[in-house]
Design an enzyme around this catalytic site. Structure first.
Site, PDB file in Angstrom:
ATOM      1  N   LYS A 124      -0.001   1.112   0.734  1.00  0.00           N
ATOM      2  CA  LYS A 124      -0.622   2.540  -0.253  1.00  0.00           C
ATOM      3  C   LYS A 124      -1.344   3.475   0.578  1.00  0.00           C
ATOM      4  O   LYS A 124      -1.735   2.937   1.738  1.00  0.00           O
ATOM      5  CB  LYS A 124      -1.600   1.728  -1.250  1.00  0.00           C
ATOM      6  CG  LYS A 124      -2.009   2.553  -2.523  1.00  0.00           C
ATOM      7  CD  LYS A 124      -0.839   2.330  -3.481  1.00  0.00           C
ATOM      8  CE  LYS A 124      -0.846   3.218  -4.630  1.00  0.00           C
ATOM      9  NZ  LYS A 124      -0.077   2.720  -5.681  1.00  0.00           N
ATOM     10  N   ASP A 164       1.826   8.579  -6.643  1.00  0.00           N
ATOM     11  CA  ASP A 164       0.846   7.931  -7.607  1.00  0.00           C
ATOM     12  C   ASP A 164       0.106   8.830  -8.336  1.00  0.00           C
ATOM     13  O   ASP A 164       0.464  10.170  -8.199  1.00  0.00           O
ATOM     14  CB  ASP A 164       0.140   6.747  -6.595  1.00  0.00           C
ATOM     15  CG  ASP A 164      -0.728   5.810  -7.282  1.00  0.00           C
ATOM     16  OD1 ASP A 164      -0.142   4.939  -7.688  1.00  0.00           O
ATOM     17  OD2 ASP A 164      -1.820   6.161  -7.412  1.00  0.00           O
TER      18      ASP A 164
HETATM   19  N1  GLU Z   1       2.526   4.404  -7.171  1.00  0.00           N
HETATM   20  C1  GLU Z   1       3.493   3.319  -8.092  1.00  0.00           C
HETATM   21  C2  GLU Z   1       2.780   2.107  -8.159  1.00  0.00           C
HETATM   22  O1  GLU Z   1       1.423   1.888  -8.267  1.00  0.00           O
HETATM   23  C3  GLU Z   1       4.925   3.531  -7.454  1.00  0.00           C
HETATM   24  C4  GLU Z   1       5.129   2.986  -5.826  1.00  0.00           C
HETATM   25  C5  GLU Z   1       6.388   3.416  -5.160  1.00  0.00           C
HETATM   26  O2  GLU Z   1       7.331   3.728  -6.112  1.00  0.00           O
HETATM   27  O3  GLU Z   1       6.331   2.833  -4.320  1.00  0.00           O
HETATM   28  O4  GLU Z   1       3.700   1.104  -8.326  1.00  0.00           O
END
Ligand code: GLU
Length: 445
Positions: A124, A164
């Site tokens: 992340k 996100d």
């Molecule tokens: N931010 C999204 C999540 O919390 C998607 C992450 C992604 O597609 O890599 O899963």
């Protein structure tokens, strides 16, 4: 070391990292029995290795705003665990972003991604940059400055970022554009791309659609359907939009949405026009939901309040972590809520989850319910690697299949002796076993 000792050590080592410790605590509590029954995990120090990120990159971002002032923000990328595939997870742009929040999100992502059945590790990233009120040019300059640092550590087989909170199609475009300029390649590192430049159909809808497919299976365990159900959603961004679209298609009535400024109660329920209006509201970049009542005067705005006091059959938090606390949970239960499906990441506090569990209300945790977003990201990576694109129906069918597998995994590991399904336990154990066993196979690295 037993699970409790590991947790105590972690609390001493990272005091103040509240969200991160909360996320770790929840997973370790669920897997304690499995861990104790499998001494190979302790021998390889699987938990001690799993709870610390592989590495964290922290960097300064300098950019110039429209008034000519120099702005400075902090950026991070947490590469948490790559046992089953490249680090994968979004970029959060929000003033609240700090390492505790990114570590909690990265940690959750490990298990969520494992549940999707696709080969993706957990990561992340983000920044304390506040997109609210910024012009397109300011957003672009920030995103480009952010990428001047991040590009060094990402790649299609190493680390694949995505959207996100605060990072949508526009931001991904600016970031990916800069990445390509610097790296001079087109392998599609980043998911959530625009359709013309490597994106996948259904990716914008995926988190919401996947969440609804999962919830549908929760309902089916009680021979129930969405038909005629009243549903409370929070948030008004991409996740709320996708959830509302699918819920209304399946016969549900969505009566609330919310923003940092308060919540909207729309007794008649959101229809196609109102759901479309959420996109405009989001694009206005003001991060407030109040203008909804100017557009649709039959609805009511409750400033400074959360939507959880409204009577509903199903509650689906879609905004951010810890948005639904113990008191909110008690109100929902008193008002007769039957199902709670968390589409945001860690949307419910531990106290709220206890209230639902004690009342034997079916509660689906974010890492299972919202995995559809990253799952379609995984499908976007597959399409990029093949240099082909699937149709909407093909992607949607795969998303359905993935959400079904996640639900089945939850049933397998979360069904208790009295038949109650503890989805928290189910999701955590299923995700943990996959990652822990992979780590065992891969040696001490
Ligand atoms: N931010 C999204 C999540 O919390 C998607 C992450 C992604 O597609 O890599 O899963």
């Amino acid at each position: 070391m037993n699970v409790k000792e590991i947790l105590t050590n972690l609390e001493t080592k990272h005091p103040g990292e509240k969200e991160y410790l909360q996320a770790v605590h929840e997973v370790l509590e669920s897997i304690e029995t499995i861990y104790n029954e499998n001494p190979q995990y302790e021998a390889a120090k699987i938990i001690e290795r799993l709870v610390e990120p592989d590495r964290i990159l922290t960097f300064r971002i300098s950019w110039v705003d429209d008034a000519g002032n120099v702005q400075v923000n902090l950026g991070h990328r947490v590469q948490f665990n790559n046992a089953i595939g490249p680090y994968k997870g979004g970029i959060r742009l929000h003033p609240s972003v700090n390492l505790s929040i990114l570590k909690f999100l990265g940690f959750e992502q490990i298990f969520k991604n494992a549940l999707t059945t696709l080969p993706m590790g957990g990561g992340k990233g983000g920044s304390d940059f506040n997109p609210k009120g910024k012009s397109d040019n300011e957003i672009m300059r920030f995103c480009q400055a952010f990428m001047l640092e991040l590009w060094r550590v990402i790649g299609p087989n190493t680390d694949v970022p995505a959207g996100d909170i605060g990072t949508g199609g526009r931001e991904i475009g600016f970031m990916y554009g800069m990445y390509k300029k610097l790296q001079q390649e087109n392998s599609g590192v980043f998911t959530g791309k625009g359709l013309n430049w490597g994106g996948s159909l259904i990716r914008p809808e995926a988190t919401g659609f996947g969440g609804v497919y999962f919830t549908k299976e929760m309902l089916e365990t009680k021979n129930d359907t969405f038909e005629g159900k009243t549903i409370s959603l929070s948030g008004f961004g991409n996740v709320t939009w996708g959830s509302a679209l699918k819920l209304t298609e399946l016969g549900g009535k969505v009566v609330t949405i919310s923003g940092p400024d308060g919540y909207i109660y729309d007794e008649k329920g959101l229809d196609a026009d109102k759901i479309h209006y959420l996109l405009l509201l989001r694009a206005s970049n003001n991060d407030i939901v109040a203008p909804y009542v100017q557009e649709f005067p039959e609805a009511k705005f409750y400033p400074g309040e959360k939507p959880w006091g409204v009577k509903c059959d199903i509650a689906m938090p879609c905004a951010t972590q810890n948005e639904l606390d113990g008191e909110d949970a008690k109100k929902l239960v008193a008002n007769g809520v039957k199902y709670v499906a968390e589409v945001s990441n860690m949307g419910c506090t531990p106290e709220a989850v206890d209230v639902f569990h004690n009342a034997k209300i079916l509660y689906g945790p974010g890492k299972a319910v919202n995995a559809g977003g990253v799952a379609v990201s995984g499908l976007e990576m597959s399409q990029n690697a093949m240099k082909m694109s699937w149709t909407k129906d093909e992607v949607d069918a795969k998303l359905h299949q993935i959400m079904h597998s996640i639900h089945t995994a939850c049933l397998k590991y979360g069904t208790e002796q009295d038949g109650y399904i503890n989805y928290v336990k189910g999701a955590n154990i299923a995700g943990f076993i996959k990652v822990a066993d992979s780590m065992l196979d891969l040696g001490i690295v």
